[in-house]
Scaffold this active site. Structure first.
Site, PDB file in Angstrom:
ATOM      1  N   LYS A  42       0.830  -1.214   0.000  1.00 58.55           N
ATOM      2  CA  LYS A  42       0.000   0.000   0.000  1.00 58.55           C
ATOM      3  C   LYS A  42       0.863   1.262   0.000  1.00 58.55           C
ATOM      4  O   LYS A  42       0.643   2.168  -0.790  1.00 58.55           O
ATOM      5  CB  LYS A  42      -0.900   0.046   1.247  1.00 58.55           C
ATOM      6  CG  LYS A  42      -1.856  -1.114   1.369  1.00 58.55           C
ATOM      7  CD  LYS A  42      -2.705  -0.993   2.630  1.00 58.55           C
ATOM      8  CE  LYS A  42      -1.920  -1.025   3.932  1.00 58.55           C
ATOM      9  NZ  LYS A  42      -1.223  -2.294   4.206  1.00 58.55           N
ATOM     10  N   ARG A 117      -9.222   1.457   8.654  1.00 61.08           N
ATOM     11  CA  ARG A 117      -8.827   0.082   8.945  1.00 61.08           C
ATOM     12  C   ARG A 117      -9.910  -0.689   9.658  1.00 61.08           C
ATOM     13  O   ARG A 117      -9.731  -1.868   9.962  1.00 61.08           O
ATOM     14  CB  ARG A 117      -7.594   0.117   9.818  1.00 61.08           C
ATOM     15  CG  ARG A 117      -6.298  -0.271   9.105  1.00 61.08           C
ATOM     16  CD  ARG A 117      -5.245  -0.374  10.174  1.00 61.08           C
ATOM     17  NE  ARG A 117      -4.055  -1.047   9.789  1.00 61.08           N
ATOM     18  CZ  ARG A 117      -2.985  -0.439   9.293  1.00 61.08           C
ATOM     19  NH1 ARG A 117      -3.004   0.834   9.031  1.00 61.08           N
ATOM     20  NH2 ARG A 117      -1.891  -1.135   9.050  1.00 61.08           N
ATOM     21  N   ARG A 156      11.526  -6.043   4.671  1.00 59.27           N
ATOM     22  CA  ARG A 156      11.263  -4.594   4.627  1.00 59.27           C
ATOM     23  C   ARG A 156      12.248  -3.854   5.528  1.00 59.27           C
ATOM     24  O   ARG A 156      12.534  -4.295   6.623  1.00 59.27           O
ATOM     25  CB  ARG A 156       9.828  -4.296   5.078  1.00 59.27           C
ATOM     26  CG  ARG A 156       9.572  -2.806   5.253  1.00 59.27           C
ATOM     27  CD  ARG A 156       8.139  -2.419   5.105  1.00 59.27           C
ATOM     28  NE  ARG A 156       7.288  -2.898   6.191  1.00 59.27           N
ATOM     29  CZ  ARG A 156       5.996  -2.633   6.275  1.00 59.27           C
ATOM     30  NH1 ARG A 156       5.389  -1.933   5.332  1.00 59.27           N
ATOM     31  NH2 ARG A 156       5.299  -3.097   7.283  1.00 59.27           N
ATOM     32  N   ARG A 189      11.520  -2.698  11.253  1.00 55.82           N
ATOM     33  CA  ARG A 189      10.559  -2.203  12.243  1.00 55.82           C
ATOM     34  C   ARG A 189      10.271  -3.295  13.275  1.00 55.82           C
ATOM     35  O   ARG A 189      10.134  -4.456  12.931  1.00 55.82           O
ATOM     36  CB  ARG A 189       9.250  -1.813  11.542  1.00 55.82           C
ATOM     37  CG  ARG A 189       9.191  -0.347  11.145  1.00 55.82           C
ATOM     38  CD  ARG A 189       8.061  -0.067  10.171  1.00 55.82           C
ATOM     39  NE  ARG A 189       6.768  -0.577  10.592  1.00 55.82           N
ATOM     40  CZ  ARG A 189       5.654  -0.468   9.863  1.00 55.82           C
ATOM     41  NH1 ARG A 189       5.688   0.123   8.684  1.00 55.82           N
ATOM     42  NH2 ARG A 189       4.523  -0.966  10.305  1.00 55.82           N
ATOM     43  N   ARG A 200      -0.595  -9.264  13.273  1.00 55.17           N
ATOM     44  CA  ARG A 200      -1.164  -8.175  12.469  1.00 55.17           C
ATOM     45  C   ARG A 200      -2.015  -8.728  11.338  1.00 55.17           C
ATOM     46  O   ARG A 200      -3.018  -8.119  10.951  1.00 55.17           O
ATOM     47  CB  ARG A 200      -0.044  -7.290  11.913  1.00 55.17           C
ATOM     48  CG  ARG A 200       0.556  -6.414  12.997  1.00 55.17           C
ATOM     49  CD  ARG A 200       1.879  -5.825  12.594  1.00 55.17           C
ATOM     50  NE  ARG A 200       1.773  -4.876  11.507  1.00 55.17           N
ATOM     51  CZ  ARG A 200       2.784  -4.549  10.703  1.00 55.17           C
ATOM     52  NH1 ARG A 200       3.954  -5.119  10.853  1.00 55.17           N
ATOM     53  NH2 ARG A 200       2.603  -3.675   9.753  1.00 55.17           N
TER      54      ARG A 200
HETATM   55  P1  ADP Z   1       2.267  -1.776   3.208  1.00 58.56           P
HETATM   56  O1  ADP Z   1       2.292  -0.276   3.166  1.00 58.56           O
HETATM   57  O2  ADP Z   1       1.059  -2.360   2.550  1.00 58.56           O
HETATM   58  O3  ADP Z   1       2.489  -2.312   4.572  1.00 58.56           O
HETATM   59  P2  ADP Z   1       4.851  -1.604   1.793  1.00 58.56           P
HETATM   60  O4  ADP Z   1       4.554  -0.721   0.644  1.00 58.56           O
HETATM   61  O5  ADP Z   1       5.644  -1.041   2.909  1.00 58.56           O
HETATM   62  O6  ADP Z   1       3.483  -2.287   2.324  1.00 58.56           O
HETATM   63  O7  ADP Z   1       5.579  -2.922   1.235  1.00 58.56           O
HETATM   64  C1  ADP Z   1       6.012  -3.970   2.104  1.00 58.56           C
HETATM   65  C2  ADP Z   1       7.396  -4.453   1.682  1.00 58.56           C
HETATM   66  O8  ADP Z   1       7.293  -5.149   0.427  1.00 58.56           O
HETATM   67  C3  ADP Z   1       8.403  -3.327   1.456  1.00 58.56           C
HETATM   68  O9  ADP Z   1       9.671  -3.792   1.845  1.00 58.56           O
HETATM   69  C4  ADP Z   1       8.341  -3.069  -0.049  1.00 58.56           C
HETATM   70  O10 ADP Z   1       9.584  -2.559  -0.557  1.00 58.56           O
HETATM   71  C5  ADP Z   1       8.039  -4.460  -0.604  1.00 58.56           C
HETATM   72  N1  ADP Z   1       7.149  -4.443  -1.780  1.00 58.56           N
HETATM   73  C6  ADP Z   1       6.130  -3.596  -2.054  1.00 58.56           C
HETATM   74  N2  ADP Z   1       5.502  -3.918  -3.203  1.00 58.56           N
HETATM   75  C7  ADP Z   1       6.140  -5.031  -3.685  1.00 58.56           C
HETATM   76  C8  ADP Z   1       5.967  -5.849  -4.848  1.00 58.56           C
HETATM   77  N3  ADP Z   1       5.010  -5.606  -5.750  1.00 58.56           N
HETATM   78  N4  ADP Z   1       6.805  -6.899  -4.987  1.00 58.56           N
HETATM   79  C9  ADP Z   1       7.778  -7.161  -4.071  1.00 58.56           C
HETATM   80  N5  ADP Z   1       7.988  -6.420  -2.966  1.00 58.56           N
HETATM   81  C10 ADP Z   1       7.190  -5.377  -2.763  1.00 58.56           C
HETATM   82  P1  ADP Z   2       1.382  -1.621   7.578  1.00 57.56           P
HETATM   83  O1  ADP Z   2       1.003  -0.884   6.361  1.00 57.56           O
HETATM   84  O2  ADP Z   2       2.685  -2.283   7.469  1.00 57.56           O
HETATM   85  O3  ADP Z   2       0.300  -2.468   8.138  1.00 57.56           O
HETATM   86  P2  ADP Z   2       1.152   0.856   9.027  1.00 57.56           P
HETATM   87  O4  ADP Z   2       2.370   1.666   9.000  1.00 57.56           O
HETATM   88  O5  ADP Z   2       0.013   1.240   8.164  1.00 57.56           O
HETATM   89  O6  ADP Z   2       1.612  -0.611   8.757  1.00 57.56           O
HETATM   90  O7  ADP Z   2       0.591   0.754  10.508  1.00 57.56           O
HETATM   91  C1  ADP Z   2       1.424   0.398  11.586  1.00 57.56           C
HETATM   92  C2  ADP Z   2       0.585   0.325  12.854  1.00 57.56           C
HETATM   93  O8  ADP Z   2       0.015   1.615  13.122  1.00 57.56           O
HETATM   94  C3  ADP Z   2      -0.615  -0.607  12.772  1.00 57.56           C
HETATM   95  O9  ADP Z   2      -0.268  -1.948  13.072  1.00 57.56           O
HETATM   96  C4  ADP Z   2      -1.534   0.012  13.838  1.00 57.56           C
HETATM   97  O10 ADP Z   2      -1.097  -0.322  15.151  1.00 57.56           O
HETATM   98  C5  ADP Z   2      -1.295   1.503  13.661  1.00 57.56           C
HETATM   99  N1  ADP Z   2      -2.258   2.107  12.728  1.00 57.56           N
HETATM  100  C6  ADP Z   2      -1.972   2.703  11.541  1.00 57.56           C
HETATM  101  N2  ADP Z   2      -3.097   3.153  10.960  1.00 57.56           N
HETATM  102  C7  ADP Z   2      -4.129   2.837  11.785  1.00 57.56           C
HETATM  103  C8  ADP Z   2      -5.541   3.019  11.744  1.00 57.56           C
HETATM  104  N3  ADP Z   2      -6.151   3.605  10.700  1.00 57.56           N
HETATM  105  N4  ADP Z   2      -6.263   2.537  12.778  1.00 57.56           N
HETATM  106  C9  ADP Z   2      -5.694   1.940  13.814  1.00 57.56           C
HETATM  107  N5  ADP Z   2      -4.374   1.734  13.925  1.00 57.56           N
HETATM  108  C10 ADP Z   2      -3.582   2.174  12.933  1.00 57.56           C
END
Ligand code: ADP
Ligand code: ADP
Ligand code: ZN
Length: 243
Positions: A42, A117, A156, A189, A200
């Site tokens: 995302k 979320r 990541r 992280r 998660r």
């Molecule tokens: P989210 O915001 O949904 O948690 P991220 O954008 O941070 O996800 O992506 C999670 C991890 O996967 C990061 O290390 C990112 O560089 C990698 N990643 C994102 N998109 C892809 C993809 N299409 N193929 C492989 N790795 C990806």
């Molecule tokens: P990822 O995309 O890898 O799931 P985020 O960076 O979006 O991680 O979120 C990290 C953490 O921040 C989540 O696991 C949650 O604890 C908190 N968080 C982020 N956005 C929200 C939301 N909209 N509602 C509740 N908790 C949130």
């Protein structure tokens, strides 16, 4: 106007109606939600969308992490939940986002990453927008099966200074462990360690996945395959949003 038309039309027609609507009514048609499991990509896609369409990228995770880093009250509260892989309570996140999307730089749209979320968050967002005569335009669901997620998360790396995200295999930095943007240090992280990732994912299935049905009913859901290359995922998104 929109909801009544969308109701009876297929997805392609919905896109066309929206483009025309934007064209005639001044074009606030880039209000985008990113949906998907943690690690689905995302944030990666949201950044590319924000850049291409010149709209703000609003990541609630980034906002919480910045608050933690700065030692704010909000940061302290959020941290206890985040460290456990749990969601921060709705009341700590809804007003924050609603206030943010009312700012001037959001007038042509924005991309929400990590919000909503939960169903109550989605309802609160819709209610706040409706009060301004607005509605979200797209909810883009980046689909990645759970099996792929743990592998992605363990690779990541996040920059401690600017929050940029990389992957040791799929999105490596030029120099090992040094941020391309700001030369900051990269870390895994705390909540990306495998124990917390599984938790998660469970939280995602219970509390966030129901949003897929929610936005399907609102006729704004777009599904993209998130298992392909970063650039291929983006191409699929641009195909929907328009070049
Ligand atoms: P989210 O915001 O949904 O948690 P991220 O954008 O941070 O996800 O992506 C999670 C991890 O996967 C990061 O290390 C990112 O560089 C990698 N990643 C994102 N998109 C892809 C993809 N299409 N193929 C492989 N790795 C990806
Ligand atoms: P990822 O995309 O890898 O799931 P985020 O960076 O979006 O991680 O979120 C990290 C953490 O921040 C989540 O696991 C949650 O604890 C908190 N968080 C982020 N956005 C929200 C939301 N909209 N509602 C509740 N908790 C949130
Ligand atoms: Zn950096």
């Amino acid at each position: 106007f929109r909801s009544s038309l969308n109701f009876s039309l297929g997805r392609i027609e919905v896109q066309r109606v929206k483009m025309l609507y934007g064209y005639f009514y001044g074009g606030k048609h880039m209000k985008i939600i990113m949906l998907g499991a943690p690690g689905a990509g995302k944030g990666t896609q949201a950044k590319k969308i924000a850049e291409k369409y010149s709209i703000p990228h609003i990541s609630t995770g980034d906002i919480f992490r910045a608050n933690i880093k700065n030692g704010t009250e909000l940061g302290k509260k959020a941290k206890t939940y985040m460290d456990q892989g749990l969601l921060v309570p709705d009341e700590l996140v809804v007003d924050l986002v609603v206030d943010r999307v009312k700012q001037d730089d959001c007038s042509n749209g924005y991309v929400l990453d990590g919000f909503p979320r939960t169903i109550p968050q989605a309802e609160a967002l819709d209610k706040a927008l409706a009060a301004m005569g607005e509605a979200m335009d797209y909810a883009i669901n980046v689909e990645v099966p759970d099996e792929n997620i743990v592998r992605r998360m363990s690779g990541r790396r996040a920059c401690v200074d600017c929050g940029a995200t990389y992957h040791i295999v799929y999105a490596p930095t030029k120099e090992e462990n040094i941020c391309d943007n700001c030369h900051g240090e990269l870390i895994l992280r705390e909540d990306d360690k495998p124990e917390t990732v599984q938790k998660r994912l469970n939280v995602y299935h219970e509390q966030t996945q129901p949003l897929i049905d929610y936005y399907t009913e609102k006729n704004i859901l777009v599904e993209v395959d998130g298992t392909v290359d970063i650039d291929e995922v983006f191409a699929a998104i641009v195909n929907v949003l328009g070049a």
